[in-house]
Structures are given as structure tokens and as C-alpha cells.
Design an enzyme around this catalytic site. Structure first.
Site, PDB file in Angstrom:
ATOM      1  N   CYS A  10       9.588   3.666  14.487  1.00 46.70           N
ATOM      2  CA  CYS A  10      10.871   2.979  14.352  1.00 46.70           C
ATOM      3  C   CYS A  10      10.805   1.560  14.862  1.00 46.70           C
ATOM      4  O   CYS A  10       9.859   1.143  15.459  1.00 46.70           O
ATOM      5  CB  CYS A  10      11.880   3.717  15.193  1.00 46.70           C
ATOM      6  SG  CYS A  10      11.586   5.441  15.151  1.00 46.70           S
ATOM      7  N   ARG A  38       9.244  -2.825   8.919  1.00 50.08           N
ATOM      8  CA  ARG A  38       8.491  -1.623   9.328  1.00 50.08           C
ATOM      9  C   ARG A  38       8.879  -0.420   8.483  1.00 50.08           C
ATOM     10  O   ARG A  38       8.247   0.610   8.524  1.00 50.08           O
ATOM     11  CB  ARG A  38       8.761  -1.319  10.808  1.00 50.08           C
ATOM     12  CG  ARG A  38       8.289  -2.410  11.746  1.00 50.08           C
ATOM     13  CD  ARG A  38       8.846  -2.204  13.136  1.00 50.08           C
ATOM     14  NE  ARG A  38       8.273  -1.052  13.776  1.00 50.08           N
ATOM     15  CZ  ARG A  38       7.459  -1.125  14.831  1.00 50.08           C
ATOM     16  NH1 ARG A  38       7.137  -2.297  15.315  1.00 50.08           N
ATOM     17  NH2 ARG A  38       6.969  -0.055  15.400  1.00 50.08           N
ATOM     18  N   TRP A  85      12.541   5.829  10.943  1.00 54.17           N
ATOM     19  CA  TRP A  85      11.711   6.123   9.773  1.00 54.17           C
ATOM     20  C   TRP A  85      11.316   7.588   9.914  1.00 54.17           C
ATOM     21  O   TRP A  85      10.514   7.945  10.753  1.00 54.17           O
ATOM     22  CB  TRP A  85      10.476   5.216   9.783  1.00 54.17           C
ATOM     23  CG  TRP A  85       9.643   5.267   8.571  1.00 54.17           C
ATOM     24  CD1 TRP A  85       9.711   4.460   7.474  1.00 54.17           C
ATOM     25  CD2 TRP A  85       8.578   6.190   8.303  1.00 54.17           C
ATOM     26  NE1 TRP A  85       8.763   4.810   6.555  1.00 54.17           N
ATOM     27  CE2 TRP A  85       8.049   5.879   7.021  1.00 54.17           C
ATOM     28  CE3 TRP A  85       8.020   7.235   8.995  1.00 54.17           C
ATOM     29  CZ2 TRP A  85       6.991   6.577   6.444  1.00 54.17           C
ATOM     30  CZ3 TRP A  85       6.969   7.942   8.436  1.00 54.17           C
ATOM     31  CH2 TRP A  85       6.466   7.606   7.166  1.00 54.17           C
ATOM     32  N   ASN A 109      11.145   6.069  20.088  1.00 50.55           N
ATOM     33  CA  ASN A 109      10.101   5.937  19.085  1.00 50.55           C
ATOM     34  C   ASN A 109       8.957   6.812  19.565  1.00 50.55           C
ATOM     35  O   ASN A 109       8.571   6.749  20.727  1.00 50.55           O
ATOM     36  CB  ASN A 109       9.634   4.477  18.988  1.00 50.55           C
ATOM     37  CG  ASN A 109       8.595   4.296  17.898  1.00 50.55           C
ATOM     38  OD1 ASN A 109       8.335   5.206  17.119  1.00 50.55           O
ATOM     39  ND2 ASN A 109       7.996   3.113  17.838  1.00 50.55           N
ATOM     40  N   GLY A 110       8.435   7.693  18.687  1.00 48.45           N
ATOM     41  CA  GLY A 110       7.326   8.567  19.098  1.00 48.45           C
ATOM     42  C   GLY A 110       7.638  10.011  18.751  1.00 48.45           C
ATOM     43  O   GLY A 110       8.521  10.299  17.945  1.00 48.45           O
ATOM     44  N   GLU A 511      -9.803  -0.815  -2.268  1.00 47.43           N
ATOM     45  CA  GLU A 511      -8.648  -1.582  -1.772  1.00 47.43           C
ATOM     46  C   GLU A 511      -7.722  -1.948  -2.929  1.00 47.43           C
ATOM     47  O   GLU A 511      -6.507  -1.858  -2.825  1.00 47.43           O
ATOM     48  CB  GLU A 511      -9.141  -2.824  -1.025  1.00 47.43           C
ATOM     49  CG  GLU A 511      -8.093  -3.821  -0.631  1.00 47.43           C
ATOM     50  CD  GLU A 511      -7.005  -3.274   0.289  1.00 47.43           C
ATOM     51  OE1 GLU A 511      -7.134  -2.136   0.775  1.00 47.43           O
ATOM     52  OE2 GLU A 511      -5.988  -3.984   0.487  1.00 47.43           O
ATOM     53  N   LYS A 515      -3.732  -0.872  -3.173  1.00 52.86           N
ATOM     54  CA  LYS A 515      -2.629  -1.828  -3.386  1.00 52.86           C
ATOM     55  C   LYS A 515      -1.733  -1.365  -4.526  1.00 52.86           C
ATOM     56  O   LYS A 515      -0.517  -1.353  -4.408  1.00 52.86           O
ATOM     57  CB  LYS A 515      -3.211  -3.212  -3.677  1.00 52.86           C
ATOM     58  CG  LYS A 515      -3.837  -3.877  -2.469  1.00 52.86           C
ATOM     59  CD  LYS A 515      -2.781  -4.425  -1.554  1.00 52.86           C
ATOM     60  CE  LYS A 515      -2.822  -4.159  -0.080  1.00 52.86           C
ATOM     61  NZ  LYS A 515      -3.489  -3.165   0.592  1.00 52.86           N
ATOM     62  N   GLU A 518       0.256   1.806  -3.485  1.00 53.50           N
ATOM     63  CA  GLU A 518       1.273   1.746  -2.417  1.00 53.50           C
ATOM     64  C   GLU A 518       2.455   0.853  -2.767  1.00 53.50           C
ATOM     65  O   GLU A 518       3.527   1.030  -2.210  1.00 53.50           O
ATOM     66  CB  GLU A 518       0.655   1.339  -1.088  1.00 53.50           C
ATOM     67  CG  GLU A 518       0.118  -0.060  -1.001  1.00 53.50           C
ATOM     68  CD  GLU A 518      -0.401  -0.370   0.391  1.00 53.50           C
ATOM     69  OE1 GLU A 518       0.144   0.156   1.366  1.00 53.50           O
ATOM     70  OE2 GLU A 518      -1.366  -1.134   0.496  1.00 53.50           O
ATOM     71  N   HIS A 534     -21.350  10.906 -12.732  1.00 52.02           N
ATOM     72  CA  HIS A 534     -21.393  12.175 -11.975  1.00 52.02           C
ATOM     73  C   HIS A 534     -20.051  12.875 -11.998  1.00 52.02           C
ATOM     74  O   HIS A 534     -19.750  13.677 -11.120  1.00 52.02           O
ATOM     75  CB  HIS A 534     -21.844  11.878 -10.541  1.00 52.02           C
ATOM     76  CG  HIS A 534     -23.183  11.222 -10.487  1.00 52.02           C
ATOM     77  ND1 HIS A 534     -24.366  11.909 -10.650  1.00 52.02           N
ATOM     78  CD2 HIS A 534     -23.531   9.917 -10.377  1.00 52.02           C
ATOM     79  CE1 HIS A 534     -25.389  11.069 -10.602  1.00 52.02           C
ATOM     80  NE2 HIS A 534     -24.920   9.842 -10.429  1.00 52.02           N
ATOM     81  N   LYS A 636       4.965  -0.187   8.159  1.00 55.70           N
ATOM     82  CA  LYS A 636       3.933  -1.201   8.375  1.00 55.70           C
ATOM     83  C   LYS A 636       2.914  -0.727   9.403  1.00 55.70           C
ATOM     84  O   LYS A 636       1.747  -1.018   9.310  1.00 55.70           O
ATOM     85  CB  LYS A 636       4.556  -2.514   8.852  1.00 55.70           C
ATOM     86  CG  LYS A 636       3.545  -3.640   9.072  1.00 55.70           C
ATOM     87  CD  LYS A 636       2.787  -3.970   7.801  1.00 55.70           C
ATOM     88  CE  LYS A 636       1.779  -5.082   8.005  1.00 55.70           C
ATOM     89  NZ  LYS A 636       0.916  -5.267   6.807  1.00 55.70           N
TER      90      LYS A 636
END
Ligand code: AGP
Length: 641
Positions: A10, A38, A85, A109-110, A511, A515, A518, A534, A636
Site C-alpha cells: 500500500c 503503486r 492494494w 502495510n504488510g 523483457e 512489457k 503487463e 525444440h 510498482k
């Protein structure tokens, strides 16, 4: 059983002012807005006026703002705010923070791992729960301890007479006692009606920083929450507690003994937290890559012309004893590690393993005091990576962190730090942090080669010279972005895209796929071009889109193989796009379109070839009308395991 153990990654903001006003509400709401990047699904604020006031809303911050307009808060002396979140359980107003118990409110948060057991105990003692969150359990625990507290307030303020109200000391004692009973991770901010103008806060393995103002003080899960108000910050250590008023900050250890706070200067520009005219943060940050790379490479030579990585606090003689390197990271950071492996093994002749941080400790890795573990992380708060470096240190390894956030948990828990200087990265999809990580990995590889005698000073200088030319080359790739965007707009309806590469082009392909996944929510798969025959070639059919990251023609043994891979998929009807060096005629003849990059040494090419793939994904997402900066389901910084 907590059906939806609500895991939080959060945004947390707190503010205490000298007297009753709406200043705290303004600071908290502004701070939550700065932390929006975030990712979250609900938000709330609690304020201390003549009484405790709480407002919560599901969805974006504007819903909470609308609620505050409809039901304004009374002037206040302190406020705490939260963007939640949720990974489990539907986002509801009931589950949103702040949570209350008795006359206190808190944000968290946690993850409280023993929330179930505590809930049963507290319920048996008469607590009534309204939500399914572990956070509410913490609220009731602290409240029960507060109510049960005797009058012997033993907490003495730092530096002389106790400047805290007895209620503040009592609340601090309740939180300290609760910390001994809570298992898991937490950042907690607590306010109580009995203690106006006071916020008591504590952390364990979850971020918390304090900001020092004039006649006011700030708290946040990230310095961005208050960086526009002050550049003076206080680092709160593991299991430390803080009592914050407008005029004073007392920090104690887990036993309530007053501790000496660690002050530091926030050295980042809040201008990073606005788009400066760009449509999205991601586009801004893609464009900032030349500077991010240049800033990461800057000032790395000492007066004798040797590479000097000042913040690296591992002695050279120890680096000479290293017999293995293990790079750990997640997502994009892990792909940076995969590129680093090619460079470091080639330059230093040390075996380099690259391991996904969340897999690392569960595979029972072979780690000794001669292992150097390199943790790569933009945020420095990724819990999977934190847990990996803790495991590595328990095994006796030295840990070096490559992070973009000074003062972050990973940087503080490592033996050495090599900072990237990408500036604050706001978009959830990492771009400039990735290329800055690559630059830092090259620096590390060349430094190790220098220290271990694999490369002479003139050779290092040549490598650094070529690396210094990269920012301008990236700039020229950016200048050709429109041709990439034109292709991207034709791919917006594709259901699958494959990305293939060889050698250092393989992690770039991975990568590029990440991108597109996501931010455009299109299934994309990156894999080694050599893997095609293969199995994956069975996926190739008429019209399937395949993007190749083509090696330089100056490495014919790699270039030729990829060209034959291209021919194989074209023979089966695939649409082929290539990222290739300018002048690569062979690739141009085979591809529907080429995203050209200037020539560069093979090991440095990822700094260039990734850029068209970032632009491609961004433009596809924009064409699909998606939220490029805050893609669904993502945060994030993944601060839970
Ligand atoms: C990258 O685009 C993703 N947002 C994600 O894979 C990210 O790289 C990963 O979560 C690691 O984050 P960190 O670098 O902050 O540790």
C-alpha cells in the site's frame, strides 16, 4: 479462518500539525496522490479532531475526495491515510483502511501471518470484527493492550523532560507490546483520541520513513509521500517505533529504549513525480533513458584512471576471493541479471548464476563465503528479493545490491550498494530502471575485471569509452520511435505475440514479452531462438506475430542462426518484425518491418534493442485504451512474498 487474508502493498501517509486545521488532510491526500503509481483499489483517511474521524472509499482517490467533499472532516491535529492494494478478497469499504478499534485508528502495510490465531483470542475477549483483514486484528490487539495498560508510563522522551502526553506513551507501550505478539511484516501508523496531535508508528520488514518539517512532521511508506514538503528524512530501522508530534520525534527500539534516529537528506527531485508534458509516465521514462544511463555511468574513474565504485563497500582483496556470483531479482530486474551474466562471465571468468529471487532460497542453493550475491531491484523493497538476500547472508555470502532507491530495505541490508541513477521511476512497467541496471551491471563487471586483474586499465578504459557512447545511441533510437508506434497500432488486436532472441538478445526478448503482457494485457512469450525447433515452432501458424532481437552481423555465428530461425517461422506463415542493427540488409529482407538500432558492441546491444520493444508495448497499450502507468493487478513494488 481469514478467508481473504488481505495482503497489502500500500501507500501510507501521515501528518501531524501544530493545531486544528485542514493541513493534515491536504498533506495526506496529496501524499496518497503521489503514491498512486503503486497501484491500489481503495483508499481512506482518519483524522484527530475533537474526535476520531474516518472516511473510506473503494476505487480511485477521486472517490475518497468526493466523499470528503460530501462529508467534510472537522479541523484536525493529525491524520493518517492509506491506499490499499488487495491480493485476496474483493476491495470493499469495510476492508479499506484505516481500521478502528475503541478510540484508535490505524493503517497498515504488510502481512500479519498469525492474524487468525489473534483474531480468535481477541474475539473470545469480546472484540467485534467487521472486516476480514489482518489489519483489523492489529487494531483490536493494540486497543486491548492500550485499555489494559497501567498508569506507570515509563517512556521518557529523548533529551530531557518527557514531551509526550501520558496517552502517547501509553499508546507507544501498547504498540511495542503488540509488536512482540505480531508475526509477519508491518508498517503501522496509529492515532488515538486521547492523544491529539500524535502519531505512533512502527515497522518490521515493510517500508517507513519520517519527514521533518517546520512545526509539522510527516510519515510515509515512501519519501515520495512528503518530498514536496521537506528534504530532511529519518530512517526507521527494523522493529523500531516512533512517536511523532509537530515539534518532536522520539524513536525507540523494540524494548522501548530511546534510540538515536538516523537522519538523511532526500536527494530526489519531485519533478520526477509529474509527467512534465508527457502523456504517460512510461513515455517520459522511456525518453529519460539516455540520461539515466549517463548518470549511472558518471564519475566512475578516480584520479589514477582506475574504475572506482565509491559506494561499493566490499574490499578489493575480498572480491579477489570470490569464486561464484549469483544474481537474484524478479521480473525485469532478473532479465537485467541475465544480460549481466554474459558480460561478467566473459570479462571476469567467474561463473555467474541468475536466479529468480523467489526461487532462490527454496532450491537450497550452494552458497559459501566465497559467493557474491548481487541483488538487483529498482524499488529496493521487493520482498522476494529481500528474503533472498537474507538467506544468502545466513549462508555467509557477501551481498551487493544494485538499487535505484537509496535508503531502501535491500540497500540497507546488503554489504555493498551500487546505485543506479535513473531517478524516480513512477510507471509500474520498468524501463529506465532496466537500462540503468544494465549500465550498473557492466560497471560491476568491469570493476571486478579490474580488481581481479582480468583486464588492464587501458582495456577497461576502452570498454568504458564504448559504454559512454551508448546514451547518444539510445537517443537516436528514440528519434525513430514513430516507426515503431505505427507498427504497434496494427498489432493492438493480436491475441499472442512471440519474442525471440539469442545470446544477450534472449533476455531482451523476455523483457519485451513482459512489457507487452503487463501493460497491453496481450499474451506474449519470450524464449531463446535456438529453442524454436525444440517445441515452440508448433505454435507458429499463418499470421502469427514473431518479433526477433537480431544479433549484430559482426557476430556471424549468432547472426546467421537467427536468420535461419526467421526463415523457419516465415516458411510457416508468421509475420516477422526485427530489432536489428542499422544496415542489416539480411534482416530487412526477411522482416515486415525493422526497428533499427545503431551498431554497438554485442554485450551493450541490450541497452539499445530493448528500447523499440518498450515503445511497442506502450503504443499497443495506448491503442487498446489501457492505463499504461497503472496496469491492472500490478503494483510498482511487490512488498509481499
Ligand atoms: C517490471 O516492468 C515489473 N513491474 C516487475 O517485473 C518488476 O521489475 C519486479 O517486480 C522487480 O521490481 P524491483 O526492481 O523493484 O525489485
Amino acid at each position: 479462518m481469514l478467508h481473504g487474508l488481505i495482503r497489502n502493498m500500500c501507500g501510507i501517509v501521515g501528518h501531524v500539525s501544530g493545531g486544528a486545521s485542514l493541513r493534515s488532510q491536504e498533506v495526506v491526500m496529496g501524499g496518497l496522490a503521489r503514491l498512486e503509481y503503486r497501484g491500489y483499489d481503495s483508499a481512506g483517511i482518519a483524522a484527530l479532531g475533537n474526535e476520531l474521524q474516518v472516511r473510506k472509499a473503494v476505487g480511485k482517490l477521486q472517490n475518497l475526495r468526493a466523499l470528503l467533499k460530501a462529508e467534510p472532516l472537522a479541523p484536525m491535529s493529525a491524520a493518517i491515510g492509506h491506499t490499499r492494494w488487495a491480493t485476496h478478497g474483493t476491495p470493499t469499504t469495510t476492508n479499506a483502511h484505516p481500521h478502528t478499534a475503541g478510540h484508535l485508528a490505524l493503517v497498515h502495510n504488510g502481512i500479519i501471518e498469525n492474524a487468525d490465531a489473534l483474531r480468535v483470542k481477541l474475539h473470545s475477549e469480546g472484540a467485534t470484527f467487521v472486516s476480514e483483514t489482518d489489519t483489523e486484528v492489529a487494531a483490536h490487539l493494540i486497543n486491548s493492550l492500550y485499555e489494559a495498560d497501567g498508569e506507570n508510563d515509563t517512556l521518557v522522551a529523548a533529551g530531557g523532560a518527557d514531551t509526550q502526553s501520558p496517552a502517547a506513551a501509553r499508546l507507544a507501550r501498547a504498540l511495542l507490546t503488540a509488536m512482540r505478539q505480531l508475526e509477519g511484516t508491518f508498517t503501522l501508523l496509529v492515532i488515538h483520541e486521547d492523544a491529539p496531535g500524535v502519531i505512533v508508528a512502527a515497522r518490521r520488514s515493510s517500508p517507513l520513513v519520517l519527514g521533518i518539517g517546520e512545526g509539522e512532521n510527516f510519515l510515509g511508506s515512501d519519501v515520495l509521500a512528503f518530498a514536496e514538503h521537506t528534504d530532511k528524512a529519518v530512517e526507521i530501522g527494523q522493529d523500531e517505533l516512533a512517536i511523532v508530534t509537530a515539534e518532536n520525534i522520539i524513536v525507540t527500539d523494540k524494548d522501548g529504549q530511546v534510540a538515536q534516529p538516523k537522519y538523511y537528506q532526500i536527494n530526489f527531485q519531485t519533478e520526477a513525480a509529474d509527467k512534465a508534458g508527457w502523456p504517460t509516465f512510461m513515455e517520459k521514462e522511456i525518453a529519460e533513458q539516455p540520461r539515466a544511463i549517463a548518470d549511472t555511468l558518471a564519475d566512475r574513474f578516480d584520479a589514477t584512471g582506475h574504475l572506482a565504485l565509491d559506494e561499493l563497500r566490499i574490499p578489493a582483496e575480498l572480491l579477489r576471493t570470490i569464486d561464484k556470483i549469483v544474481v537474484v531479482g524478479c521480473g525485469t530486474a532478473a532479465y537485467a541479471g541475465q544480460v549481466a551474466r554474459y558480460a561478467i562471465e566473459h570479462w571476469c571468468r567467474i561463473p555467474v548464476e541468475v536466479e529468480l529471487a523467489h526461487e532462490f532460497r527454496y532450491r537450497d542453493p550452494v552458497v559459501t563465503e566465497k559467493t557474491l550475491v548481487v541483488a538487483i531491484s529498482q524499488s529496493g523493497e521487493t520482498m522476494d528479493t529481500i528474503m533472498a538476500i537474507r538467506h544468502a547472508r545466513e549462508q555467509g555470502a557477501r551481498v551487493l545490491a544494485i538499487v535505484n532507491t537509496p535508503g531502501s530495505t535491500i540497500s540497507r541490508e546488503s554489504d555493498a550498494v551500487l546505485l543506479t541513477h535513473a531517478g524516480r521511476e513512477i510507471a509500474v512497467a520498468s524501463t529506465k530502471a532496466f537500462t540503468a541496471q544494465l549500465a550498473a551491471c557492466y560497471l560491476l563487471g568491469l570493476y571486478l575485471a579490474q580488481v581481479r586483474g582480468n583486464k588492464y586499465i587501458d582495456e577497461i578504459e576502452d570498454y568504458m569509452q564504448k559504454l559512454g557512447e551508448i546514451p547518444a545511441k539510445v537517443q537516436s533510437v528514440l528519434a525513430g520511435a514513430e516507426s515503431v508506434r505505427q507498427v504497434a497500432r496494427t498489432l493492438a488486436e493480436e491475441s499472442s505475440v512471440y519474442f525471440l532472441g539469442r545470446h544477450v538478445g534472449f533476455p531482451v526478448a523476455m523483457e519485451g514479452a513482459l512489457k507487452l503482457k503487463e501493460i497491453a494485457y496481450i499474451h506474449a512469450e519470450g524464449f531463446a531462438a535456438g529453442e524454436l525447433k525444440h517445441g515452440p515452432i508448433a505454435l507458429i501458424d499463418e499470421g502469427v506475430v514473431v518479433v526477433f532481437v537480431v544479433p549484430t552481423p559482426r557476430r556471424p555465428e549468432l547472426h546467421a542462426k537467427v536468420l535461419s530461425n526467421i526463415a523457419e517461422v516465415k516458411a510457416r506463415g508468421a509475420r516477422v518484425f526485427c530489432v536489428a542493427e542499422e544496415g542489416d540488409q539480411a534482416a530487412a529482407e526477411l522482416a515486415e518491418a525493422v526497428f533499427a538500432v545503431p551498431p554497438a558492441p554485442t554485450l551493450y546491444l541490450p541497452l539499445l534493442t530493448v528500447v523499440p520493444l518498450q515503445i511497442l508495448a506502450c503504443e499497443v497499450a495506448k491503442t487498446r485504451g489501457l492505463d499504461v502507468d497503472q496496469p491492472r493487478n500490478l503494483a510498482k513494488s511487490v512488498t509481499v512474498e
